[in-house]
Design a protein around this motif. Structure first.
Motif, PDB file in Angstrom:
ATOM      1  N   TRP A 277     135.421  17.145  61.938  1.00 37.76           N
ATOM      2  CA  TRP A 277     135.439  17.696  60.584  1.00 37.76           C
ATOM      3  C   TRP A 277     136.349  18.913  60.511  1.00 37.76           C
ATOM      4  CZ3 TRP A 277     134.348  22.479  58.639  1.00 37.76           C
ATOM      5  CH2 TRP A 277     134.289  22.591  57.249  1.00 37.76           C
ATOM      6  N   ARG A 278     136.272  19.784  61.515  1.00 36.80           N
ATOM      7  CA  ARG A 278     137.111  20.983  61.507  1.00 36.80           C
ATOM      8  C   ARG A 278     138.584  20.626  61.521  1.00 36.80           C
ATOM      9  NH1 ARG A 278     136.178  25.773  59.858  1.00 36.80           N
ATOM     10  NH2 ARG A 278     134.116  25.593  60.854  1.00 36.80           N
ATOM     11  N   GLN A 279     138.964  19.607  62.282  1.00 36.25           N
ATOM     12  CA  GLN A 279     140.366  19.190  62.325  1.00 36.25           C
ATOM     13  C   GLN A 279     140.815  18.676  60.959  1.00 36.25           C
ATOM     14  OE1 GLN A 279     141.131  15.771  64.772  1.00 36.25           O
ATOM     15  NE2 GLN A 279     143.308  16.256  65.032  1.00 36.25           N
ATOM     16  N   ARG A 280     139.960  17.877  60.318  1.00 40.24           N
ATOM     17  CA  ARG A 280     140.311  17.362  58.998  1.00 40.24           C
ATOM     18  C   ARG A 280     140.369  18.476  57.965  1.00 40.24           C
ATOM     19  NH1 ARG A 280     137.062  12.163  56.959  1.00 40.24           N
ATOM     20  NH2 ARG A 280     137.930  11.499  58.963  1.00 40.24           N
ATOM     21  N   TRP A 281     139.456  19.414  58.050  1.00 41.06           N
ATOM     22  CA  TRP A 281     139.425  20.517  57.095  1.00 41.06           C
ATOM     23  C   TRP A 281     140.681  21.382  57.218  1.00 41.06           C
ATOM     24  CZ3 TRP A 281     137.333  22.242  52.831  1.00 41.06           C
ATOM     25  CH2 TRP A 281     137.321  23.595  52.542  1.00 41.06           C
ATOM     26  N   GLU A 282     141.095  21.703  58.433  1.00 39.17           N
ATOM     27  CA  GLU A 282     142.292  22.514  58.615  1.00 39.17           C
ATOM     28  C   GLU A 282     143.545  21.775  58.160  1.00 39.17           C
ATOM     29  OE1 GLU A 282     142.248  23.490  62.700  1.00 39.17           O
ATOM     30  OE2 GLU A 282     140.691  25.059  62.522  1.00 39.17           O
ATOM     31  N   ALA A 283     143.619  20.466  58.422  1.00 42.57           N
ATOM     32  CA  ALA A 283     144.800  19.705  58.017  1.00 42.57           C
ATOM     33  C   ALA A 283     144.924  19.633  56.499  1.00 42.57           C
ATOM     34  CB  ALA A 283     144.737  18.296  58.608  1.00 42.57           C
ATOM     35  N   GLU A 284     143.796  19.527  55.791  1.00 48.25           N
ATOM     36  CA  GLU A 284     143.852  19.467  54.335  1.00 48.25           C
ATOM     37  C   GLU A 284     144.267  20.793  53.722  1.00 48.25           C
ATOM     38  OE1 GLU A 284     143.621  16.969  52.298  1.00 48.25           O
ATOM     39  OE2 GLU A 284     143.261  15.506  53.892  1.00 48.25           O
ATOM     40  N   ARG A 285     144.075  21.891  54.452  1.00 49.97           N
ATOM     41  CA  ARG A 285     144.425  23.216  53.924  1.00 49.97           C
ATOM     42  C   ARG A 285     145.820  23.673  54.348  1.00 49.97           C
ATOM     43  NH1 ARG A 285     140.125  26.505  52.309  1.00 49.97           N
ATOM     44  NH2 ARG A 285     140.972  28.342  53.345  1.00 49.97           N
ATOM     45  N   TRP A 286     146.522  22.875  55.124  1.00 47.50           N
ATOM     46  CA  TRP A 286     147.904  23.202  55.453  1.00 47.50           C
ATOM     47  C   TRP A 286     148.788  23.104  54.210  1.00 47.50           C
ATOM     48  CZ3 TRP A 286     148.233  19.669  60.378  1.00 47.50           C
ATOM     49  CH2 TRP A 286     147.544  20.296  61.421  1.00 47.50           C
ATOM     50  N   PHE A 287     149.911  23.793  54.269  1.00 42.98           N
ATOM     51  CA  PHE A 287     150.877  23.737  53.162  1.00 42.98           C
ATOM     52  C   PHE A 287     152.247  23.468  53.769  1.00 42.98           C
ATOM     53  CE2 PHE A 287     153.773  25.204  49.928  1.00 42.98           C
ATOM     54  CZ  PHE A 287     153.147  24.862  48.736  1.00 42.98           C
ATOM     55  N   LEU A 288     152.717  22.230  53.617  1.00 40.41           N
ATOM     56  CA  LEU A 288     154.033  21.823  54.114  1.00 40.41           C
ATOM     57  C   LEU A 288     154.759  21.111  52.970  1.00 40.41           C
ATOM     58  CD1 LEU A 288     153.358  20.542  57.748  1.00 40.41           C
ATOM     59  CD2 LEU A 288     155.056  22.246  57.085  1.00 40.41           C
ATOM     60  N   ALA A 289     155.215  21.874  52.012  1.00 40.23           N
ATOM     61  CA  ALA A 289     155.869  21.308  50.833  1.00 40.23           C
ATOM     62  C   ALA A 289     156.945  22.256  50.362  1.00 40.23           C
ATOM     63  CB  ALA A 289     154.855  21.049  49.714  1.00 40.23           C
TER      64      ALA A 289
END
Length: 543
Positions: free
Chosen positions: A192-204
């Protein structure tokens, strides 16, 4: 007696304004993934801080505060990244405000329904327009308590709206709540922590016309090589000049709209990019998007000229029927099924597959438009309106209305087809009443949904749903006006009766219009010559 509301006029839906394509970033090295994770985490932290500041400003936001936030972000990233982050924060805050307004309207609709039903006597019957009273005093008591709950929620929501407070969760509210239900979700805390951090990344990064290949921050060359402009704190990770990092062992190639994308970057026109990590599949993706010039919608007459395909939207299929320009059904009804259970990606794929089949069939028939109902079930999903009919609420909630219209307009524009939106009032009821039984044959089984497709198509063509009006109610046809038929207003004899199908009219009336009796021929005689022919009588002129 209730008054039937007047149906809204059909209109041609405007075309799409943007395009997005995606490709997978394959064969990434460990260093590539390390850089992508570091850049995404760094920009994600900045985006969270900026969103907090934007929400704190509320409705008091101004250009000066925006400039101040952007200047602070530029110091630790770049001017272009700062612009992309602040723009994303503004869009997220505006979306939260729209959702907040929709929530208030939903609460007010539920309060009105509860107040109406509570004001009626116990067991009062309802109508098609309004529900009746509750069935027992215990139910009445429970609903009165729910009314107080909804009124309290509405007061809190209105107070938040007036103060400009919004609730926004970077990463998604659903994933945030999953943290407390890991067993049901089948996740460990680390997953869950891995998914949560990936969703909060900003690469745009937003595109810029005039810059090399249409984007200075995330650059994709015509041969598919991807490079990223690193922020100042991560400049030591660069492997290319000017503080850039180039993905060493991967290239992208957009199979869908690849030619259009290549034309844009070779002309240095703006293309926005977003890099996303799918934790479930352990894959990286790059999405390219760009705006299109506003497409001028075709006139309604041009959309109707070649006929339409009337489409009735249901929870598990599209019921479609081909109608010519005069509103007559052609051929057999068609049904395109889909399954909207499962994950979001599965539902989206099912919808795209069904729409693709529908559009291919429309192209083969040669029509110029697809007619669909302008549906919005926002007020129909409320628990207060339908009470115990939970299955019905789930049924209408499963019908894809907003996503369907957006995707259909986008896909139909690529096929050169227009989309005509019509008023959904009474289409199923009137279609089943006027078209289901007449078109049912031993070899054709018409459903209510098939008949609704005919009603939708006729409404899009500007014809009434009924096949023809009822005959005059009086003894003279001109007392209340002549009956109308499908023929054009300028057609001669359009209000007259049809000629007899044989040489003898019903009731022994001869073609000349005079009634005469003659003995029938003996049954033993086989060859009886005809004694008359159907000859049009000449018109008599009186002086």
């Amino acid at each position: 007696m209730g008054v039937v509301r007047k149906s809204a006029a059909p209109f041609v839906a405007p075309g799409p304004s943007g395009v997005a394509v995606r490709d997978r970033l394959k064969h990434l090295t460990a260093q590539d993934e390390h850089v992508l994770r570091a850049v995404g985490a760094h920009h994600g932290t900045l985006a969270s801080r900026d969103l907090k500041a934007r929400c704190a400003d509320g409705p008091n936001h101004s250009a000066e505060s925006w400039a101040g936030r952007k200047w602070e972000l530029t110091r630790v990233s770049s001017s272009r990244i700062a612009g992309a982050i602040t723009k994303a924060s503004h869009d997220q805050w505006a979306l939260a405000r729209r959702c907040q307004a929709a929530h208030i309207r939903s609460l007010e609709a539920g309060i009105r329904t509860l107040k109406h039903r509570l004001s009626l006597p116990i067991g009062a019957k309802g109508t098609k327009r309004a529900p009746g009273g509750y069935r027992s005093r215990s139910e009445w008591f429970r609903k009165s308590r729910r009314l107080r709950t909804l009124e309290h929620r509405r007061a809190a929501a209105v107070a938040d709206w007036q103060a400009g407070r919004v609730r926004v969760v970077r990463g998604g509210k659903r994933l945030f709540n999953t943290r407390h239900h890991l067993a049901e979700a089948g996740l460990t805390e680390g997953e869950w922590r891995q998914r949560w951090e990936a969703e909060r990344w900003f690469l745009a990064a937003d595109g810029e016309s005039g810059k090399r290949f249409g984007n200075e921050t995330i650059r994709v060359t015509p041969d598919g090589q991807v490079s990223i402009k690193l922020p100042a704190p991560l400049a030591h990770l660069a492997n290319s000049p000017h503080g850039r990092y180039t993905l060493t062992s991967t290239t992208v190639a957009f199979a869908h709209r690849g030619v259009e994308w290549a034309d844009r970057i070779e002309a240095n026109r703006a293309v926005a990019y977003r890099i996303h990590y799918d934790t479930t599949r352990d894959r990286w993706y790059l999405t390219a998007s760009w705006q299109r010039p506003t497409i001028q919608t075709i006139p309604m007459e041009a959309a109707r000229a070649k006929g339409v395909i009337g489409v009735d939207t249901n929870a598990d299929h599209f019921a479609a029927y081909h109608l010519d320009s005069h509103g007559n059904p052609v051929g057999e009804p068609r049904r395109f099924t889909y399954d909207l259970t499962g994950t979001t990606h599965h539902r989206d794929a099912q919808l795209r597959h069904a729409l693709t089949q529908l559009l291919h069939w429309a192209r083969r028939t040669g029509v110029g438009a697809i007619a669909i109902e302008d549906l919005d079930f926002g007020a129909e999903k409320t628990r207060e309106k339908h009470g115990r009919r939970k299955s019905f609420r789930q049924l209408i909630s499963g019908i894809p209305t907003g996503k369907l219209k957006a995707r259909l307009v986008s896909m139909a524009a690529e096929q050169g087809l227009a989309v005509v939106a019509v008023d959904p009032a009474h289409t199923s009821m009137w279609g089943g009443q006027h078209w289901q039984k007449p078109l049912t044959t031993p070899h054709r089984k018409m459903s209510r949904h098939d008949a609704a497709g005919i009603a939708i198509g006729r409404r899009a063509l500007g014809h009434p749903i009924r096949r023809r009006t009822a005959p005059p109610p009086h003894d003279r046809s001109d007392r209340v006006g002549h009956r109308t038929v499908q023929a054009d207003h300028g057609a001669r004899g359009r209000e007259g009766t049809r000629p007899p199908a044989t040489d003898h009219a019903p009731g022994g009336m001869s073609p000349s219009g005079t009634r005469k009796r003659r003995p029938s021929a003996p049954k033993t005689v086989r060859d009886v010559p005809r004694t008359h022919q159907w000859v049009q009588d000449s018109l008599m002129h009186t002086g």
